[in-house]
Design a protein around this motif. Structure first.
Motif, short mmCIF file in Angstrom:
data_model
loop_
_atom_site.label_atom_id
_atom_site.label_comp_id
_atom_site.label_asym_id
_atom_site.label_seq_id
_atom_site.Cartn_x
_atom_site.Cartn_y
_atom_site.Cartn_z
N THR A 181 0.98 -1.00 0.15
CA THR A 181 0.15 -0.18 0.07
C THR A 181 0.89 1.16 -0.24
O THR A 181 1.80 1.53 0.78
N VAL A 182 0.55 2.14 -0.97
CA VAL A 182 1.19 3.28 -1.00
C VAL A 182 0.50 4.44 -0.90
O VAL A 182 -0.74 4.55 -1.52
N ALA A 183 0.60 5.53 -0.11
CA ALA A 183 -0.26 6.84 0.23
C ALA A 183 0.54 7.94 -0.05
O ALA A 183 1.96 7.88 0.07
N GLY A 184 0.08 8.77 -0.83
CA GLY A 184 0.91 9.94 -1.19
C GLY A 184 0.13 11.06 -1.59
O GLY A 184 -1.39 10.93 -1.59
N ARG A 185 0.71 11.84 -2.53
CA ARG A 185 -0.11 13.09 -3.35
C ARG A 185 0.44 13.01 -4.95
O ARG A 185 1.47 12.92 -5.09
N TYR A 186 -0.51 13.66 -5.57
CA TYR A 186 -0.27 13.96 -6.95
C TYR A 186 -0.31 15.38 -6.87
O TYR A 186 -1.04 16.16 -6.47
N LEU A 187 0.88 15.96 -7.36
CA LEU A 187 0.91 17.55 -7.41
C LEU A 187 1.12 17.87 -8.96
O LEU A 187 1.95 17.62 -9.56
N ASP A 188 -0.07 18.54 -9.71
CA ASP A 188 -0.73 18.51 -10.94
C ASP A 188 -0.38 19.75 -11.46
O ASP A 188 -0.75 20.98 -10.54
N ARG A 189 0.24 20.12 -12.39
CA ARG A 189 0.01 21.33 -13.23
C ARG A 189 -0.72 21.11 -14.34
O ARG A 189 -0.70 20.23 -15.30
N PHE A 190 -1.91 21.82 -14.57
CA PHE A 190 -2.60 21.87 -15.56
C PHE A 190 -2.84 23.01 -16.58
O PHE A 190 -2.57 23.99 -16.36
N GLU A 191 -2.86 22.70 -17.99
CA GLU A 191 -2.88 23.82 -18.78
C GLU A 191 -4.28 23.58 -19.70
O GLU A 191 -4.69 22.43 -20.25
N ARG A 192 -5.15 24.58 -20.16
CA ARG A 192 -6.11 24.58 -21.10
C ARG A 192 -5.50 25.00 -22.44
O ARG A 192 -5.12 26.07 -22.39
N ARG A 193 -5.35 24.07 -23.22
CA ARG A 193 -5.00 24.57 -24.72
C ARG A 193 -6.21 23.95 -25.74
O ARG A 193 -6.60 22.99 -25.56
N GLY A 194 -6.55 24.94 -26.46
CA GLY A 194 -7.43 25.00 -27.55
C GLY A 194 -8.92 24.47 -26.80
O GLY A 194 -9.64 23.58 -27.30
N GLY A 195 -8.92 25.06 -25.72
CA GLY A 195 -10.42 24.63 -24.85
C GLY A 195 -10.29 23.35 -24.14
O GLY A 195 -11.32 23.34 -23.53
N GLU A 196 -9.41 22.81 -24.05
CA GLU A 196 -9.07 21.34 -23.24
C GLU A 196 -8.19 21.40 -22.20
O GLU A 196 -7.03 21.94 -22.63
N TRP A 197 -8.58 21.18 -20.94
CA TRP A 197 -7.69 20.80 -19.96
C TRP A 197 -7.07 19.66 -20.03
O TRP A 197 -7.52 18.68 -20.38
N ARG A 198 -5.49 19.65 -19.66
CA ARG A 198 -4.80 18.43 -19.45
C ARG A 198 -3.81 18.62 -18.45
O ARG A 198 -3.38 19.87 -18.15
N ILE A 199 -3.23 17.41 -18.33
CA ILE A 199 -1.94 17.77 -17.20
C ILE A 199 -0.84 18.25 -17.96
O ILE A 199 -0.39 17.45 -18.95
N SER A 200 0.04 19.17 -17.70
CA SER A 200 1.15 19.44 -18.11
C SER A 200 2.47 19.11 -17.59
O SER A 200 3.50 18.55 -18.04
N HIS A 201 2.31 18.92 -16.21
CA HIS A 201 3.28 18.25 -15.33
C HIS A 201 2.68 17.69 -14.05
O HIS A 201 1.65 18.08 -13.48
N ARG A 202 3.28 16.39 -13.65
CA ARG A 202 2.77 15.84 -12.53
C ARG A 202 3.89 15.46 -11.72
O ARG A 202 4.79 14.86 -12.13
N LYS A 203 3.71 15.52 -10.27
CA LYS A 203 4.92 15.39 -9.38
C LYS A 203 4.23 14.30 -8.57
O LYS A 203 3.22 14.62 -7.83
N PHE A 204 4.91 13.19 -8.16
CA PHE A 204 4.37 12.12 -7.34
C PHE A 204 5.06 12.31 -5.84
O PHE A 204 6.41 12.21 -6.03
N VAL A 205 4.34 12.58 -4.80
CA VAL A 205 4.90 12.55 -3.50
C VAL A 205 4.63 11.41 -2.74
O VAL A 205 3.36 11.26 -2.60
#
Length: 176
Positions: A108-132
């Motif tokens: 079992t692993v517990a942690g957090r995702y620290l995400d940066r999102f960008e909306r490009r062309g009207g669509e949100w997606r992750i630009s960078h994810r950090k696993f903590v």
């Protein structure tokens, strides 16, 4: 549209990307995992750092060493600033595997995702994810159900034969 409503919709779009990523990992569905990132997106899992293409090439062989996984997403806090957003998402991930001696193990692993999102062309997606990583534990596991002769019980699968895909296809036919 009212600014507050737009921010709420933007936050929901980002939250669904976090959930979709978990689904992609647990169903071992590369297309879903890729779909949450921009094509030039990056991931930092500590022992792995690279592009989304490199991440997919790294994570799916790791998942293949496990019998099953389940990523449970908890607190998701999203802050939106125009076409950019960031989030902290808690997770607990269960990984069933066989140890070096042939014994059944649950990590079992517990942690957090620290995400940066960008909306490009009207669509949100992750630009960078950090696993903590916050904590982890491993225990011998038992499965009280006989997966070889399951009877009426429906078990999840780690591929497109999972019941999810048939339900999605059925629902799409009904709503089309």
């Amino acid at each position: 549209m009212d600014d507050a409503l737009q921010i709420l919709l933007d936050k929901q779009a980002c939250v669904e990307l976090v959930y979709r990523f978990a689904r992609g990992l647990d169903r071992c569905d590369e297309a879903i995992v890729r779909s949450v990132f921009h094509a030039d997106g990056t991931d930092d899992h500590g022992q792995f750092k690279g592009t989304v293409d490199e991440f997919v090439a790294w994570v799916f062989p790791v998942l293949a060493t496990m019998e099953r996984t389940q990523h449970v997403i908890g607190n998701v806090l999203v802050e939106v600033d125009g076409d950019r957003a960031w989030a902290e998402s808690y997770f607990v991930a269960y990984h069933d595997l066989v140890n070096a001696y042939g014994g059944s193990l649950r990590t079992t692993v517990a942690g957090r995702y620290l995400d940066r999102f960008e909306r490009r062309g009207g669509e949100w997606r992750i630009s960078h994810r950090k696993f903590v990583s916050d904590w982890s534990a491993s225990d011998a596991r038992s499965d009280m159900w006989d997966r070889e002769a399951p009877g009426p019980r429906i078990f999840g699968r780690r591929d497109r034969d999972d019941p999810l895909y048939a339900e999605m296809a059925r629902t799409q036919k009904v709503t089309a």
